[in-house]
Design an enzyme around this catalytic site. Structure first.
Site, short mmCIF file in Angstrom:
data_model
loop_
_atom_site.label_atom_id
_atom_site.label_comp_id
_atom_site.label_asym_id
_atom_site.label_seq_id
_atom_site.Cartn_x
_atom_site.Cartn_y
_atom_site.Cartn_z
N ASN A 120 0.84 -1.19 0.00
CA ASN A 120 0.00 0.00 0.00
C ASN A 120 0.88 1.25 0.00
O ASN A 120 1.96 1.27 0.60
CB ASN A 120 -0.99 0.00 1.17
N GLU B 201 0.21 5.17 0.72
CA GLU B 201 -0.74 6.19 1.17
C GLU B 201 -0.34 7.56 0.66
O GLU B 201 0.77 7.78 0.19
CB GLU B 201 -0.81 6.19 2.71
N CYS C 88 -4.05 0.76 -2.73
CA CYS C 88 -3.92 -0.43 -1.92
C CYS C 88 -2.90 -1.40 -2.48
O CYS C 88 -2.62 -1.41 -3.68
CB CYS C 88 -5.27 -1.14 -1.82
N GLU D 264 -3.21 -4.61 -2.93
CA GLU D 264 -3.80 -5.54 -3.88
C GLU D 264 -3.76 -4.97 -5.30
O GLU D 264 -3.36 -5.66 -6.25
CB GLU D 264 -5.27 -5.85 -3.51
N CYS E 14 -10.27 -4.68 0.54
CA CYS E 14 -11.35 -3.70 0.62
C CYS E 14 -12.28 -3.85 -0.60
O CYS E 14 -11.98 -4.59 -1.54
CB CYS E 14 -10.78 -2.28 0.69
N CYS F 147 -10.71 -3.01 -4.06
CA CYS F 147 -9.79 -4.07 -4.48
C CYS F 147 -10.54 -5.32 -4.90
O CYS F 147 -10.13 -6.01 -5.84
CB CYS F 147 -8.79 -4.37 -3.37
#
Length: 143
Positions: free
Chosen positions: A45, A47, A56, A58, A89, A92
């Site tokens: 990830n 940010e 993310c 994924e 999430c 994703c």
């Protein structure tokens, strides 16, 4: 199809989590995906102070596979050094549905060696997939 190498996926995802850029959430995530070719790709990830610009792990791992020319992915492992096992999430899950078959295994692991598994169908039932776009194009042509 190549057998899924869960040990390699876990090692790659753990290494990726150590590179995560998570200064706001303090929630590092690493993901590894195995393509049907047997190749493994990983991501973490990343940010951003503008939270919506965060990407993310994924989606970063899937993007790495796509950049390498892969289109058919067979397994995904999410690693977090957290007590709770973390599924992907919602955003994703939608991206996962684009590149994985409904029965493809999605596994979460943590630093305690615990694991939990699902399949794509369980994580995102009735996913919006390319088949819906094809059906729409046919309807529009038949109108």
């Amino acid at each position: 199809m190549t057998a899924i190498n869960w040990a390699a996926l876990n090692a790659a995802a753990k290494a990726a989590s150590e590179q995560a850029y998570a200064p706001y959430s303090q929630f590092p995530v690493g993901v590894a995906v195995q393509a049907e070719s047997g190749n493994i790709y990983y991501g973490c990830n990343v940010e951003n102070a503008s939270y919506g610009a965060t990407v993310c792990a994924e989606r970063n791992a899937i993007a790495a596979a796509v950049v390498a020319g892969e289109r058919k992915l067979s397994a995904l492992l999410v690693y977090t050094p957290q007590r709770n096992l973390t599924p992907p999430c919602g955003m994703c899950r939608q991206v996962i549905a684009e590149f994985f078959q409904p029965d493809a295994p999605i596994t979460s692991s943590n630093h305690l060696g615990e694991q939990q598994s699902w399949n794509v169908q369980l994580l995102i039932p009735d996913a919006f997939t390319p088949m819906y776009l094809a059906a729409s194009a046919k309807i529009n042509k038949d109108s």
